[in-house]
Design an enzyme around this catalytic site. Sequence first.
Site, PDB file in Angstrom:
ATOM      1  N   GLU A 293      -4.054  27.050   4.916  1.00 42.10           N
ATOM      2  CA  GLU A 293      -5.303  27.721   4.541  1.00 42.10           C
ATOM      3  C   GLU A 293      -6.205  26.809   3.713  1.00 42.10           C
ATOM      4  OE1 GLU A 293      -3.842  31.015   2.287  1.00 42.10           O
ATOM      5  OE2 GLU A 293      -2.773  31.903   3.964  1.00 42.10           O
ATOM      6  N   ARG A 296     -11.468  23.748   0.577  1.00 46.16           N
ATOM      7  CA  ARG A 296     -12.131  22.587   0.008  1.00 46.16           C
ATOM      8  C   ARG A 296     -11.880  21.304   0.816  1.00 46.16           C
ATOM      9  NH1 ARG A 296     -13.169  22.510  -5.453  1.00 46.16           N
ATOM     10  NH2 ARG A 296     -11.527  24.051  -5.714  1.00 46.16           N
ATOM     11  N   ARG A 332     -20.568  25.168  -9.856  1.00 48.93           N
ATOM     12  CA  ARG A 332     -19.312  24.527 -10.249  1.00 48.93           C
ATOM     13  C   ARG A 332     -19.366  23.792 -11.591  1.00 48.93           C
ATOM     14  NH1 ARG A 332     -16.839  21.065  -7.922  1.00 48.93           N
ATOM     15  NH2 ARG A 332     -14.753  21.909  -8.131  1.00 48.93           N
ATOM     16  N   CYS A 363     -32.749  29.403 -17.425  1.00 53.04           N
ATOM     17  CA  CYS A 363     -32.779  29.595 -18.876  1.00 53.04           C
ATOM     18  C   CYS A 363     -31.386  29.854 -19.423  1.00 53.04           C
ATOM     19  CB  CYS A 363     -33.722  30.736 -19.217  1.00 53.04           C
ATOM     20  SG  CYS A 363     -35.370  30.411 -18.592  1.00 53.04           S
TER      21      CYS A 363
HETATM   22  C1  LIG Z   1      -9.089  30.068  -2.078  1.00 53.41           C
HETATM   23  C2  LIG Z   1      -7.882  30.195  -1.236  1.00 53.41           C
HETATM   24  C3  LIG Z   1      -7.529  29.179  -0.361  1.00 53.41           C
HETATM   25  C4  LIG Z   1      -8.290  27.872  -0.254  1.00 53.41           C
HETATM   26  O1  LIG Z   1      -8.199  27.080  -1.369  1.00 53.41           O
HETATM   27  P1  LIG Z   1      -8.763  25.572  -1.325  1.00 53.41           P
HETATM   28  O2  LIG Z   1      -8.456  25.031  -2.650  1.00 53.41           O
HETATM   29  O3  LIG Z   1     -10.227  25.666  -1.064  1.00 53.41           O
HETATM   30  O4  LIG Z   1      -8.056  24.879  -0.212  1.00 53.41           O
HETATM   31  C5  LIG Z   1      -6.424  29.376   0.443  1.00 53.41           C
HETATM   32  N1  LIG Z   1      -5.688  30.519   0.380  1.00 53.41           N
HETATM   33  C6  LIG Z   1      -6.001  31.513  -0.464  1.00 53.41           C
HETATM   34  C7  LIG Z   1      -5.162  32.737  -0.492  1.00 53.41           C
HETATM   35  C8  LIG Z   1      -7.108  31.395  -1.303  1.00 53.41           C
HETATM   36  O5  LIG Z   1      -7.407  32.383  -2.146  1.00 53.41           O
END
Ligand SMILES: *Cc1c(COP(=O)(O)O)cnc(C)c1O
Length: 434
Positions: A293, A296, A332, A363
């Site tokens: 998953e 980034r 960020r 502001c």
């Molecule tokens: C945010 C998230 C990701 C992705 O995280 P990255 O750091 O962007 O790779 C994957 N799995 C779950 C459950 C998340 O909440």
Amino acid sequence: MHEFRYCRGRLVCEGTDLEMLARRYGTPLYVYSQATLASHCRRLMAALHPLDTLLCYAMKANSNLAVLSRLARLGSGFDTVSAGELYRALRAGGKASRCVFAGVGKTEAEIRYALRLGILAFHVESVAELRRIHAVAATLRRRAPVALRVNPDVVAGGHAKITTGTYENKFGIPWERALAIYEAAAKLSWIETVGVQMHIGSQITTVAPFAQAVRRLLPLVRALRDRFRIRYFSIGGGIGIVYRPALESGSPDWWRPGGARRAGRTALPLTIELYARTLVPLLRPLGMRILLEPGRFIVGNAGVLLTRVEYLKHLGRKNYVIVDAAMNDLLRPAFYDSYHQIVPLRERMPGRGTAVDVVGPVCESGDFLAKDRILPELQEGDHLAVMSAGAYGFTMASNYNSRPRPAEVLVHGKRSLLVRRRETFADLVRGERK
Ligand SMILES: *Cc1c(COP(=O)(O)O)cnc(C)c1O
């Protein structure tokens, strides 16, 4: 690695001049490189090819329809955290059967929506949620596929706000109790346990936490496979990227985009090859499908935020560069204290720079993009690129200070496509009444 570099003195994305885009579409402007997205996707899949993998891109990192549709075409599924994200995934051409639904607070309406769509699985974060999914599934007379998110209690992640795999966070069920909860789930007639999931944090820059978490869960995963015939193990996302290029001290090219001269080298101890080399031998013997998953890693370095210098200001000993992008466009730095490299769109001769704070018009004292940053001499009207802004950039943007959100452009070679128009004043008040 990415496709942003200087070419004949000008910063380009693939074959497209960025200042030309800034002038055509205005600033602040998000620009994404399709080639970078695709290459990150392919590299990850290639590195893990000994495994039966399904990539479920974590779309909260960047959920523009064009980004999603390109990734769907490359075979990616989606990791979603709301019904709205599921809606986007389908609108982009994604298949529900390749979408998983995560998050600690799924509402009944969201569960119903996801069940009707026929998603791959719910990633369940508590016993209470499991019961609720069961109840909704019973009313729809549809079995709900679930994987429990197991919290391995491992410390990881680049910042307190993005650590998720310890008991100090709200995520998942304790790993010591997982087997008992799967046993309870197996007795629920409208629940089908199809997998097990973990996600320990974000912007992780060493392989050790991943290996530690996987090792901790392996006996559990084996037991679940044998007893409940679960089909997949999702090892989550969290792979970190290079935000701060490692330039030798005294290097005259401190303002160059990272990777421009050092293509192929990384400043991180974590490479995708090391990730694969470490995890594949652990995971392969399971003989199960592995879900990934990443968010980034796929989009972070595939995007930049272009901004224009509005004013230069001196206060006491401080120099401020006031630009037209702000915390509402890129949260960020303000939210995570994160570092983004900032470079001029026109290449500068190596030389001395000045320490400046790059700030926006909002502001709030917290409204900054960089602090005490050495930048070359700048003038009003110069354009800058805030690097590595492809992940958690636009998706975290807001209308704070009644600022219309920026436009987004996708570049492919010499072509550029406006994939989200700049918001208008009318957009700001849409849905309101007086
Ligand atoms: C945010 C998230 C990701 C992705 O995280 P990255 O750091 O962007 O790779 C994957 N799995 C779950 C459950 C998340 O909440």
